[in-house]
Design an enzyme around this catalytic site. Structure first.
Site, PDB file in Angstrom:
ATOM      1  N   CYS A  79     -27.227  43.252   8.925  1.00 56.75           N
ATOM      2  CA  CYS A  79     -28.311  43.972   9.615  1.00 56.75           C
ATOM      3  C   CYS A  79     -27.778  44.612  10.899  1.00 56.75           C
ATOM      4  O   CYS A  79     -26.910  45.477  10.839  1.00 56.75           O
ATOM      5  CB  CYS A  79     -29.497  43.031   9.860  1.00 56.75           C
ATOM      6  N   HIS A 180     -30.875  41.299   4.689  1.00 56.29           N
ATOM      7  CA  HIS A 180     -30.570  39.923   5.085  1.00 56.29           C
ATOM      8  C   HIS A 180     -30.273  39.090   3.845  1.00 56.29           C
ATOM      9  O   HIS A 180     -31.198  38.561   3.231  1.00 56.29           O
ATOM     10  CB  HIS A 180     -31.744  39.323   5.853  1.00 56.29           C
ATOM     11  N   GLU A 182     -29.205  36.193   3.683  1.00 59.77           N
ATOM     12  CA  GLU A 182     -29.618  34.799   3.913  1.00 59.77           C
ATOM     13  C   GLU A 182     -31.118  34.613   3.726  1.00 59.77           C
ATOM     14  O   GLU A 182     -31.617  33.500   3.799  1.00 59.77           O
ATOM     15  CB  GLU A 182     -29.164  34.350   5.311  1.00 59.77           C
TER      16      GLU A 182
END
Lengths: 198, 251
Positions: A79, A180, A182
């Site tokens: 990001c 993202h 994650e």
């Protein structure tokens, strides 16, 4: 050992937890000296471009990170972390990015901004980050600005949000994702696993 | 083009999911970590925890739950209920939440939105509005929908976004629990007034209601509780239905 740069950018714990879940040893790097012993490095990111540049400079990470890439060692930007790889951003005119990938970052001008949500990407077939993932995998995005590299061949995945924008960039051993991983469920974990074990 | 998000909402009190959740016909006793993992496996695009206990102790327990869930579930996590200060926000974000949702506290002190957005970014500040119809307009309620704040709900949404709220969670008090469909007028009015995503909540009873919320209500996401928890339908069924209706969803 995967090192995650701590420049006060918020979500680094989520990134750490994802690597731990995957069984990949990872630690948070509070200072450049902690980079010793790391074999790959992540620059996470939530926040504003200018503030992040200031923090990278204040904590002394700028030169060690650019040296790291110059030596051909693996670097992943997530990001804002990826946006920092470029030279500049419309978000904060003035402060200089890391300059790892020539170009800037631009603001979305159509649609709801920020883009918050799941979007589908189209990835280059030969990009190892996406090995084993579905052809049009879904990832979770939260951003108002997008990367605009000078050299279009740096773009290894795109997504559409009113316009086509880079979802992932690569230059040498530096790779960046706008989404993202994650927070992108199975697809995101698979991508982190690809990178962490490559 | 973003997918329409399906977001299960788990009401938590003192560390347990209220009323439990039915999976494959069996009601789970209500461990929030297990239930979040199941919804994640079932295709949830995001998971919301609402601390209905909202006491100091209940929130401390929820913080531990969020910490545990964020080690096993890798989709965005939103936490609401009893968040009154920017310090409360920081606490829950540090534990592993990606977003915090505020309702009454923001009505009492709108500067909370400004400070939260400044410190943590708009992307993690969700304003929750409990709206009830008053003639041709709607009022925003506080105290779990019990007290009329007197504020026009649409004007409040606009102010909240100007202050930095990054999403609006819009619950219709009138429609909630009726299973007769969303308040589409309310969704449209708020959606047209703000440039941020609107999450629809309250009133869904059958699949057709979801397509209506997206198409007619222009909702960006759907927050669901009892329909999922009671096993009336699954996230996969909803997504399959929406896909057939040519609504974009994440597989």
């Amino acid at each position: 050992m995967i090192g995650i740069v701590d420049y006060d950018a918020g979500n680094l714990r989520s990134v750490l937890k994802a690597f731990e879940y995957l069984g990949l040893p990872a630690k948070v790097l509070a200072a450049p000296a902690d980079m010793q012993g790391a074999s790959r490095i992540v620059v996470p990111g939530v926040g504003a471009f200018g503030a992040a540049v200031d923090k990278l400079d204040a904590s002394g990470f700028r030169a060690p990170l650019t040296d790291w890439v110059a030596a051909g060692r693996p670097l992943l930007g997530i990001c804002l972390g990826m946006q920092l790889f470029l030279d500049s951003s419309e978000e904060t005119p003035g402060p200089r990015g890391l300059g790892i990938i020539p170009g800037g970052n631009r603001k979305f001008t159509a649609g709801k901004v920020p883009q918050i949500g799941w979007n589908r990407i189209a990835a280059a077939a030969d990009e190892p980050l996406f090995t084993g993932l579905p052809a049009a995998a879904w990832f979770y995005f939260v951003h108002s600005y997008y990367a605009a590299p000078d050299d279009p061949s740096a773009v290894v995945a795109t997504a559409d949000y009113g316009i086509s924008f880079p979802a992932a960039l690569r230059r040498g051993s530096a790779v960046g994702v706008q989404f993202h991983p994650e927070k992108s469920g199975e697809a995101g974990l698979a991508l982190l696993n690809n990178w962490g074990r490559s | 083009m973003n997918a329409i998000r399906i977001i299960p909402c788990l009401d938590v009190d003192a560390g347990r999911v209220v009323k439990g959740v039915k999976f494959a016909g069996i009601r789970d006793a209500g461990d929030p970590v297990t239930l979040a993992e199941r919804y994640n496996a079932g295709g949830a695009d995001e998971i919301t925890f609402l601390d209905i206990g909202a006491t100091h102790r209940s929130r401390a327990i929820l913080r531990d739950i969020v910490e545990a869930v964020s080690r096993r579930v890798f989709v965005p996590l939103t936490v609401g209920g009893g968040i009154r200060t920017a310090g409360d926000m920081q606490d829950i974000l540090r534990a592993g939440a990606d977003k915090v949702s505020v309702c009454s506290a923001a009505l009492c002190d709108p500067a909370l939105l400004t400070e939260g957005a400044r410190r943590f970014g708009s992307q993690c500040i969700v304003l929750s509005i409990d709206a009830k119809r008053h003639g041709d307009s709607w009022h925003a309620y506080k105290g779990g929908g019990r007290t009329d704040s007197g504020r026009d709900a649409v004007a409040w949404a606009v102010e909240a976004v100007e202050r930095g709220a990054g999403e609006i969670l819009l619950n219709s008090i009138d429609a909630d629990g009726t299973q007769a469909g969303y308040d589409l007028d309310l969704l449209r009015r708020v959606g047209a007034a703000v440039p941020v995503p609107v999450i629809a909540s309250g009133g869904a009873g059958k699949l057709e209601h979801f397509a209506a919320a997206v198409r007619d209500g222009k909702a960006d996401a759907l927050l669901l509780a009892s329909l999922l928890h009671d096993g009336v339908m699954t996230i996969r069924q909803i997504k399959e239905y929406l896909r057939n209706e040519e609504v974009t969803v994440r597989c």
